[in-house]
Design a protein around this motif. Sequence first.
Motif, mmCIF file in Angstrom:
data_model
loop_
_atom_site.group_PDB
_atom_site.id
_atom_site.type_symbol
_atom_site.label_atom_id
_atom_site.label_comp_id
_atom_site.label_asym_id
_atom_site.label_seq_id
_atom_site.Cartn_x
_atom_site.Cartn_y
_atom_site.Cartn_z
ATOM 1 N N LEU A 193 2.394 1.684 -3.486
ATOM 2 C CA LEU A 193 1.410 2.198 -4.445
ATOM 3 C C LEU A 193 1.132 3.684 -4.223
ATOM 4 O O LEU A 193 1.012 4.454 -5.177
ATOM 5 C CB LEU A 193 0.110 1.406 -4.352
ATOM 6 N N ALA A 194 1.022 4.081 -2.973
ATOM 7 C CA ALA A 194 0.776 5.479 -2.662
ATOM 8 C C ALA A 194 1.955 6.351 -3.124
ATOM 9 O O ALA A 194 1.772 7.457 -3.636
ATOM 10 C CB ALA A 194 0.538 5.666 -1.174
ATOM 11 N N ALA A 195 3.178 5.853 -2.966
ATOM 12 C CA ALA A 195 4.353 6.610 -3.373
ATOM 13 C C ALA A 195 4.413 6.761 -4.893
ATOM 14 O O ALA A 195 4.749 7.821 -5.400
ATOM 15 C CB ALA A 195 5.612 5.928 -2.861
ATOM 16 N N ARG A 236 1.869 6.726 -6.964
ATOM 17 C CA ARG A 236 0.800 7.648 -7.403
ATOM 18 C C ARG A 236 1.145 9.088 -7.084
ATOM 19 O O ARG A 236 0.810 9.988 -7.837
ATOM 20 C CB ARG A 236 -0.521 7.275 -6.719
ATOM 21 N N ARG A 237 1.822 9.316 -5.981
ATOM 22 C CA ARG A 237 2.217 10.669 -5.606
ATOM 23 C C ARG A 237 3.268 11.203 -6.593
ATOM 24 O O ARG A 237 3.249 12.370 -6.972
ATOM 25 C CB ARG A 237 2.799 10.704 -4.199
ATOM 26 N N GLY A 274 0.814 -1.215 0.000
ATOM 27 C CA GLY A 274 0.000 0.000 0.000
ATOM 28 C C GLY A 274 0.842 1.257 0.000
ATOM 29 O O GLY A 274 0.552 2.222 -0.730
ATOM 30 N N LEU A 275 1.898 1.265 0.804
ATOM 31 C CA LEU A 275 2.787 2.429 0.823
ATOM 32 C C LEU A 275 3.514 2.607 -0.506
ATOM 33 O O LEU A 275 3.695 3.735 -0.975
ATOM 34 C CB LEU A 275 3.796 2.299 1.962
#
Length: 54
Positions: free
Chosen positions: A46-48, A50-51, A43-44
């Motif tokens: 993927l979030a990175a 996308r950011r 999850g982290l």
Amino acid sequence: MGYKLLGFTVWRGGLWYLRRRYGSMLPSRRSATAGVVVVAVVGLALAATRRESR
């Protein structure tokens, strides 16, 4: 303090119920913890990504 005690009671009661009802099908604590860690890392990551793409 009351909400903390209530939350603790609900959490322990839920664990007791799940162990009693599905005890043989529940994963061990070690494998469950490993699964949670893997999901958090993915999850982290993927979030990175996308950011960075914004």
